[in-house]
Design an enzyme around this catalytic site. Sequence first.
Site, PDB file in Angstrom:
ATOM      1  N   GLU A 181       0.816  -1.236   0.000  1.00 35.35           N
ATOM      2  CA  GLU A 181       0.000   0.000   0.000  1.00 35.35           C
ATOM      3  C   GLU A 181       0.844   1.279   0.000  1.00 35.35           C
ATOM      4  O   GLU A 181       0.657   2.176   0.823  1.00 35.35           O
ATOM      5  CB  GLU A 181      -0.950  -0.029   1.213  1.00 35.35           C
ATOM      6  CG  GLU A 181      -1.863  -1.233   1.222  1.00 35.35           C
ATOM      7  CD  GLU A 181      -2.748  -1.326   2.469  1.00 35.35           C
ATOM      8  OE1 GLU A 181      -2.845  -0.351   3.223  1.00 35.35           O
ATOM      9  OE2 GLU A 181      -3.314  -2.410   2.698  1.00 35.35           O
ATOM     10  N   GLU A 286      -5.533 -11.303  -0.633  1.00 30.37           N
ATOM     11  CA  GLU A 286      -6.334 -11.116   0.593  1.00 30.37           C
ATOM     12  C   GLU A 286      -7.833 -11.172   0.292  1.00 30.37           C
ATOM     13  O   GLU A 286      -8.619 -10.384   0.772  1.00 30.37           O
ATOM     14  CB  GLU A 286      -5.983  -9.772   1.243  1.00 30.37           C
ATOM     15  CG  GLU A 286      -4.513  -9.559   1.499  1.00 30.37           C
ATOM     16  CD  GLU A 286      -4.198  -8.239   2.159  1.00 30.37           C
ATOM     17  OE1 GLU A 286      -5.129  -7.581   2.652  1.00 30.37           O
ATOM     18  OE2 GLU A 286      -3.013  -7.845   2.184  1.00 30.37           O
TER      19      GLU A 286
HETATM   20  O1  G3I Z   1      -2.585  -8.055  19.180  1.00 26.61           O
HETATM   21  C1  G3I Z   1      -3.250  -6.923  19.737  1.00 26.61           C
HETATM   22  C2  G3I Z   1      -3.775  -7.274  21.128  1.00 26.61           C
HETATM   23  O2  G3I Z   1      -2.675  -7.524  21.991  1.00 26.61           O
HETATM   24  C3  G3I Z   1      -4.613  -6.103  21.655  1.00 26.61           C
HETATM   25  O3  G3I Z   1      -5.164  -6.459  22.908  1.00 26.61           O
HETATM   26  C4  G3I Z   1      -5.740  -5.813  20.638  1.00 26.61           C
HETATM   27  C5  G3I Z   1      -6.620  -4.674  21.080  1.00 26.61           C
HETATM   28  O4  G3I Z   1      -5.905  -3.475  20.950  1.00 26.61           O
HETATM   29  O5  G3I Z   1      -5.143  -5.464  19.366  1.00 26.61           O
HETATM   30  C6  G3I Z   1      -4.421  -6.554  18.832  1.00 26.61           C
HETATM   31  O6  G3I Z   1      -3.871  -6.165  17.596  1.00 26.61           O
HETATM   32  C7  G3I Z   1      -4.863  -6.081  16.567  1.00 26.61           C
HETATM   33  C8  G3I Z   1      -4.420  -7.009  15.424  1.00 26.61           C
HETATM   34  O7  G3I Z   1      -5.310  -6.892  14.315  1.00 26.61           O
HETATM   35  C9  G3I Z   1      -4.382  -8.465  15.884  1.00 26.61           C
HETATM   36  O8  G3I Z   1      -5.680  -8.883  16.229  1.00 26.61           O
HETATM   37  C10 G3I Z   1      -4.889  -4.643  16.049  1.00 26.61           C
HETATM   38  O9  G3I Z   1      -5.442  -3.821  17.063  1.00 26.61           O
HETATM   39  C11 G3I Z   1      -5.776  -4.567  14.801  1.00 26.61           C
HETATM   40  O10 G3I Z   1      -5.690  -3.250  14.238  1.00 26.61           O
HETATM   41  C12 G3I Z   1      -5.250  -5.544  13.766  1.00 26.61           C
HETATM   42  O11 G3I Z   1      -6.118  -5.497  12.643  1.00 26.61           O
HETATM   43  C13 G3I Z   1      -5.532  -6.084  11.475  1.00 26.61           C
HETATM   44  C14 G3I Z   1      -5.373  -4.977  10.419  1.00 26.61           C
HETATM   45  O12 G3I Z   1      -4.827  -5.548   9.224  1.00 26.61           O
HETATM   46  C15 G3I Z   1      -4.403  -3.922  10.920  1.00 26.61           C
HETATM   47  O13 G3I Z   1      -4.379  -2.914  10.018  1.00 26.61           O
HETATM   48  C16 G3I Z   1      -6.470  -7.164  10.951  1.00 26.61           C
HETATM   49  O14 G3I Z   1      -6.500  -8.253  11.868  1.00 26.61           O
HETATM   50  C17 G3I Z   1      -5.966  -7.661   9.598  1.00 26.61           C
HETATM   51  O15 G3I Z   1      -6.923  -8.547   9.017  1.00 26.61           O
HETATM   52  C18 G3I Z   1      -5.773  -6.478   8.642  1.00 26.61           C
HETATM   53  O16 G3I Z   1      -5.226  -6.982   7.461  1.00 26.61           O
HETATM   54  C19 G3I Z   1      -4.869  -5.955   6.494  1.00 26.61           C
HETATM   55  C20 G3I Z   1      -3.650  -6.440   5.753  1.00 26.61           C
HETATM   56  O17 G3I Z   1      -2.614  -6.665   6.686  1.00 26.61           O
HETATM   57  C21 G3I Z   1      -3.239  -5.443   4.685  1.00 26.61           C
HETATM   58  N1  G3I Z   1      -4.358  -5.232   3.759  1.00 26.61           N
HETATM   59  C22 G3I Z   1      -5.576  -4.757   4.423  1.00 26.61           C
HETATM   60  C23 G3I Z   1      -6.016  -5.763   5.484  1.00 26.61           C
HETATM   61  C24 G3I Z   1      -7.298  -5.317   6.138  1.00 26.61           C
HETATM   62  O18 G3I Z   1      -7.077  -4.126   6.853  1.00 26.61           O
END
Ligand code: G3I
Length: 372
Positions: A181, A286
């Site tokens: 991105e 994805e």
């Molecule tokens: O691991 C922490 C945990 O310790 C904490 O308690 C919790 C609450 O704050 O957060 C957890 O981290 C989260 C992580 O997912 C793991 O679950 C993050 O907050 C959360 O923002 C993160 O979201 C991920 C997102 O990327 C981040 O931008 C999604 O799971 C994931 O599916 C998504 O995937 C992205 C690709 O990497 C890139 N393309 C877009 C796609 C969708 O956004």
Amino acid sequence: MGLGRLRDVEKKDNILAIFIVIVVIIVLPSTILINYLGPFNKNFYYDPNYSDSLGQSLHSASNIPIGVAYSAFHSKYNQKFRNIVAYHFNSLTPENAMKMSFLWPGKDVYSWSEADLIVDFAERINATIHGHTLVWHSQVPQWVYSYSGTTEDWKNLLKTYVQTVVRHYKGRVQSWDVVNEAFEEDGFRDTIWYEKIGPTYIADAFRWVREVDPDAKLYYNDYGLCDDLIKLDYVLDFINSSILDGVPIDGIGFQAHIKYNDPDNATLINAINRVKALDIDLRISELDVRMNDDGNYDTFTYELSQLQKDYIEDFINIVLNYSKTTGITLWGVSDAESWHRMGGNLDWPLLFDESYKPKPAAFGFLNALKNN
Ligand code: G3I
């Protein structure tokens, strides 16, 4: 009742009591421990005899890797998730565990355990690993924002990170989303890396990876590429000129976070033809297909399930029509764990429903794999 009979009954009661004790104190807890302590057991228990109504595994119907985003969280506490991953998929993309904020808690501190568990599991189920993602503007560890230095210092900082990660997984990760991105529709995205290093950070990153790993396939990954042809053209122009400059880019990743009939078939065919013109690899990296963008539905109706099935079948047929499509990865197993449901949204974008049963979309996906 004679004394002898009484003793027999007593003996039976004692045997029953011992049996109950054994089950309650030994069998049950150990079963739970095996299942719930999976993360501490590097081999992650899953049911090798799993099967479902699809009648065959998805990857058995294709000669290219059929993958899934692997959530460390869901894998730890959810055997249904692990059963489906081990049975249907032969390529894993760590959903978050290989992102900078997870691997790089401090400038000289790396945290490998969660990502290593996913790589271990992939190797156990004979799946390849697609590394996601080395350089991205999101999920950058907080300490990086307080780092200060010259452009050269920033370059060395990012180079050290990229090469340390690639070196750690060399030979175990077969392909990488090197940069994710980095573009808006009409230019470079204003990210911390763009700001501190300049636009060369993209080509630099590919070159740094190739210096460490001569074999891994290296991709540029982005969203909106199969439906926004203006952005796609801008990205492909950049990739083309980079390759002409000798930058080791093997292919492009269409994230494909799409909604049903957008892109329509004609737009998708057009997008893939533009990739074909560069003769580079294409990964659908994805894939998920949203059905409720406008929030009009509160249940996944039969009509929606058929719409999604037909759309996914067409989408995969078109994608597989390109000979250099090198992989298709779903961004999750079940609707229940889709990132689209973060923040309380209701959608049904994946192939398996909340109880991890195959949806009609899974049958459409399988039909397309079998047809190509
Ligand atoms: O691991 C922490 C945990 O310790 C904490 O308690 C919790 C609450 O704050 O957060 C957890 O981290 C989260 C992580 O997912 C793991 O679950 C993050 O907050 C959360 O923002 C993160 O979201 C991920 C997102 O990327 C981040 O931008 C999604 O799971 C994931 O599916 C998504 O995937 C992205 C690709 O990497 C890139 N393309 C877009 C796609 C969708 O956004």
